[in-house]
Design a protein around this motif. Structure first.
Motif, PDB file in Angstrom:
ATOM      1  N   SER A 102      29.209  42.291  28.267  1.00 15.56           N
ATOM      2  CA  SER A 102      30.122  43.091  29.086  1.00 15.56           C
ATOM      3  C   SER A 102      31.153  42.170  29.719  1.00 15.56           C
ATOM      4  CB  SER A 102      29.377  43.809  30.220  1.00 15.56           C
ATOM      5  OG  SER A 102      28.513  44.798  29.738  1.00 15.56           O
ATOM      6  N   ALA A 103      32.288  42.753  30.046  1.00 12.27           N
ATOM      7  CA  ALA A 103      33.284  42.035  30.851  1.00 12.27           C
ATOM      8  C   ALA A 103      33.567  42.871  32.091  1.00 12.27           C
ATOM      9  CB  ALA A 103      34.556  41.802  30.049  1.00 12.27           C
ATOM     10  N   PHE A 104      33.410  42.268  33.247  1.00 14.65           N
ATOM     11  CA  PHE A 104      33.694  42.949  34.515  1.00 14.65           C
ATOM     12  C   PHE A 104      35.062  42.487  35.007  1.00 14.65           C
ATOM     13  CE2 PHE A 104      29.212  43.491  34.062  1.00 14.65           C
ATOM     14  CZ  PHE A 104      28.905  44.679  34.715  1.00 14.65           C
ATOM     15  N   ILE A 105      35.935  43.466  35.282  1.00 17.52           N
ATOM     16  CA  ILE A 105      37.335  43.178  35.585  1.00 17.52           C
ATOM     17  C   ILE A 105      37.697  43.688  36.978  1.00 17.52           C
ATOM     18  CG2 ILE A 105      39.719  43.481  34.810  1.00 17.52           C
ATOM     19  CD1 ILE A 105      37.993  42.135  32.718  1.00 17.52           C
ATOM     20  N   GLN A 106      38.361  42.832  37.760  1.00 17.80           N
ATOM     21  CA  GLN A 106      38.930  43.271  39.029  1.00 17.80           C
ATOM     22  C   GLN A 106      40.421  43.508  38.811  1.00 17.80           C
ATOM     23  OE1 GLN A 106      38.636  40.560  42.338  1.00 17.80           O
ATOM     24  NE2 GLN A 106      39.329  42.080  43.819  1.00 17.80           N
ATOM     25  N   LEU A 107      40.823  44.776  38.884  1.00 20.51           N
ATOM     26  CA  LEU A 107      42.214  45.137  38.633  1.00 20.51           C
ATOM     27  C   LEU A 107      43.078  45.056  39.875  1.00 20.51           C
ATOM     28  CD1 LEU A 107      41.578  48.240  36.357  1.00 20.51           C
ATOM     29  CD2 LEU A 107      42.451  46.028  35.620  1.00 20.51           C
ATOM     30  N   TYR A 108      42.475  45.317  41.017  1.00 21.51           N
ATOM     31  CA  TYR A 108      43.246  45.414  42.258  1.00 21.51           C
ATOM     32  C   TYR A 108      42.672  44.448  43.287  1.00 21.51           C
ATOM     33  CZ  TYR A 108      43.990  49.724  39.663  1.00 21.51           C
ATOM     34  OH  TYR A 108      44.234  50.618  38.668  1.00 21.51           O
ATOM     35  N   GLU A 109      43.457  44.131  44.264  1.00 17.86           N
ATOM     36  CA  GLU A 109      43.092  43.099  45.249  1.00 17.86           C
ATOM     37  C   GLU A 109      42.450  43.682  46.506  1.00 17.86           C
ATOM     38  OE1 GLU A 109      43.267  39.920  44.569  1.00 17.86           O
ATOM     39  OE2 GLU A 109      44.137  40.346  42.606  1.00 17.86           O
ATOM     40  N   ASN A 110      42.191  44.989  46.515  1.00 16.86           N
ATOM     41  CA  ASN A 110      41.674  45.632  47.736  1.00 16.86           C
ATOM     42  C   ASN A 110      40.304  45.102  48.142  1.00 16.86           C
ATOM     43  OD1 ASN A 110      43.965  47.075  47.441  1.00 16.86           O
ATOM     44  ND2 ASN A 110      43.006  49.012  46.924  1.00 16.86           N
TER      45      ASN A 110
END
Length: 628
Positions: free
Chosen positions: A407-415
């Motif tokens: 799996s790849a876990f992605i952080q799209l936003y900086e919140n």
């Protein structure tokens, strides 16, 4: 004399020893009153004058200290912990069957086996699932001892610190116990981690618990290629259970000796011999009996054969652990739920609570797939040989889930310092000549045709880990008792959920530009995306998301915990507001998802819930305190 006044937790001021059973006189009174209760439900019981010793024995055998409704992920763990106290008599009622070896092979997906599933569907709407059969999405949860821990992907992901911390309600001191630093000890107490590189971080992991987790040892070259591709994109290989924001992950799974380890296998099977523990399978609970004046629980009514009701009485507590959908059905039938809705179904309201509101399910989409070249031909003889290898020594390709391990876990936003999307890889086998003849439909690309380790197509499912959309579950109006609950899921109703999924697709497509993919000649699969085929770029993926939505079958939130009865169903001790002697201990109490699967968090909730129950009954001198 009211049945409620006979409870061991002193509802009428009487003091009983928690460690001891009732005295003979009080026990006889309990049985007499129980017979009155049962007689009001079943008219075929003998009167006191004609009751035989067999009848008295049946009544006595129907009295328990604790009744656990649902022998699933949470119920099996609860049964283990509560029956460890020999003075307590525990009953587990499970609607499904017992687990068998067919579900143990990691490479065989048990989520396709409908007899061990609650096969529910969402209601049609204009936001999602538009090209799925009937315009709705399937929601499949386990109907078997072990529940969804028998049917899930076995993946062990706990979620993120920020989400558990978000369960804390300012001003509610008891909610502090649900912050991540407090729940971590419960994760660790049930864990037996088998990977030494992971165990080196002893702050997050431990050994010695019943639930053994580790990576599969079988690794193929495509797993290495996809991992290298994500690494080339800038993701590091890390343990996602240490609160990292982004990572490419070789996941850990709930397995033991390369065999699926459900909560039934880990917690219930080892203690089924206990004399104070009774487990009844095929038991469909139709009602929790609540005293309308005293607002306390007295027992349950269940059926092993349709239409033939049986009673069971709880001296201390009834614990509801049937899941976020079935909990709603049972509570509504018992008169616990939104007052206005219950009246619509001709159900007499007893306690007005928002049961069924706040429904959430993680969501993904189909249509994003990659074609692999130079895949070795797998013959029927090869598969038979691999099955023999697994049965003989628990080894070989079937002792894994293939590309699904990555799996790849992605952080799209900086919140938040937490991932927003998991790019989950799902392998499938499609006849290669089909790609030369015609485009393959999204549905065909998703159908499981072979065991998981054999694949020439890789679907990437972008999983929305923390959806904003909220829905509702209601009892079936036409057939409240036996009909499927009505699930108004509202998947992708919030535009932010759609935007997050489409943003993650743009990232997944960057894999095609990596040196690893070009070198291995991995290409985008030419799937038939009708009716979105004439659109391009972001418009096309918006359309695909609306049409080829998939519910992850990780429902939470319908019995949300909180400070008051206006917007929550249970308090932070998991006790139902306004009802004495009733707790809910499963994923339905989660206010939100915790940016991972719900398997590990549900076990944590059960472990923490069991400790709360034991503390209330042993350390607090057997008094049960409930908010009114």
């Amino acid at each position: 004399m009211k049945l409620a006044n006979l409870s061991a937790h002193g509802r009428d001021g009487a003091s009983f020893s928690v460690s001891g059973l009732y005295s003979r006189g009080v026990q006889w009174c309990a049985l007499v009153v129980l017979s009155m209760l049962v007689a009001s439900i079943r008219g075929d019981l003998f009167s006191k004058a004609t009751r035989t010793k067999a009848d008295e024995r049946d009544l006595r055998n129907s009295v328990f200290d604790f009744i656990i409704i649902g022998g699933g992920t949470a119920g099996c763990l609860l049964a283990n912990r509560l029956s460890a106290i020999s003075d307590w008599k525990v009953l587990v009622l499970e609607a499904g069957v017992d687990e068998n070896i067919d579900f143990d092979i990691p490479g065989v997906p048990s989520k396709e086996y409908r007899p061990i599933l609650w096969n529910y569907r969402t209601e049609r709407n204009g936001y999602s699932c538009l090209s799925r059969p009937g315009g709705s999405c399937e929601v499949r949860t386990g109907k078997v001892l072990g529940g969804s821990s028998v049917t899930n992907d076995m993946k062990y992901t706990r979620g993120s610190k920020v989400d558990y911390d978000g369960w804390h309600s300012t001003g509610a001191l008891s909610s502090l116990d649900w912050k991540f630093d407090s729940v971590l000890e419960h994760f660790k107490s049930i864990e037996d981690n088998g990977d030494y590189d992971v165990l080196m971080n002893s702050h997050y992991h431990s050994r010695g618990g019943e639930m053994h987790v580790q990576r599969f040892k079988h690794v193929d070259r495509f797993m290495e290629i996809f991992t290298a591709g994500f690494t080339e994109m800038g993701l590091r290989t890390m343990d996602i259970n240490t609160n990292v924001q982004e990572a490419v992950v070789h996941n850990q799974f709930a397995i033991s000796n390369n065999t699926r380890l459900s909560t039934n296998g880990a917690f219930l099977k080892p203690v089924r011999h206990r004399k104070n523990l009774q487990v009844i399978t095929g038991a469909y609970v139709t009602r929790i009996v609540v005293d309308k004046q005293e607002k306390n629980v007295e027992g349950v009514i269940y059926e092993v054969e349709k239409g033939k009701e049986r009673p069971a009485y709880a001296k201390r507590e009834i614990i509801l652990a049937a899941g976020a959908i079935n909990n709603v059905r049972l509570l509504h039938l018992s008169g616990i739920g939104p007052k206005a809705d219950l009246k619509k179904y001709n159900i007499t309201p007893i306690v007005d609570l928002p049961v069924g509101m706040n429904y959430q399910d993680q969501v993904t989409i189909g249509g994003l797939a990659f074609v692999l070249n130079e895949v070795p031909i797998v013959t029927e003889a090869d598969i038979i040989s691999d099955f023999k290898t697994w049965f003989q020594n628990r080894n070989g390709p079937l002792a894994s889930t293939g590309i699904n391990q990555i799996s790849a876990f992605i952080q799209l936003y900086e919140n938040f310092n937490a991932p927003d999307v998991e790019l989950a890889l799902i392998g499938n086998f499609i006849r290669s000549d089909k790609f030369m003849l015609t485009n393959v439909s999204v549905h065909a690309a998703e159908e499981t045709n072979m065991p998981l380790p054999y694949y020439n197509l890789v679907n990437i499912n972008p999983v929305l880990l923390r959806p904003k959309s909220r829905g509702k579950v209601m009892v079936n109006k036409r057939n409240p008792k036996y009909g499927r609950p009505v699930i108004q899921a509202n998947l992708l109703k919030e535009s932010e959920d759609l935007d997050t999924l489409v943003d993650s697709i743009d990232i997944a497509l960057q894999l095609l530009d990596t040196k690893e993919f070009k070198k291995s000649d991995i290409k985008f699969a030419p799937l038939d995306l009708f009716p979105c085929d004439r659109l391009t770029n972001r418009d096309q993926w918006n359309c695909v998301a609306r049409h080829y939505t998939k519910a992850m079958s990780n429902p939470v939130g319908t019995c949300k915990m909180g400070e008051n009865s206006t917007d929550s169903v249970v308090d932070f001790q998991l006790r139902v507001h306004g009802v004495e002697g009733l707790r809910i201990v499963d994923a339905s109490v989660m206010p939100t998802h915790a940016r991972g699967g719900i398997f590990a968090p549900t076990m944590m909730i059960a472990e923490k819930g069991a400790k709360m129950i034991i503390k209330d009954w042993k350390e607090n001198n057997g008094h049960y305190y409930s908010r009114r």
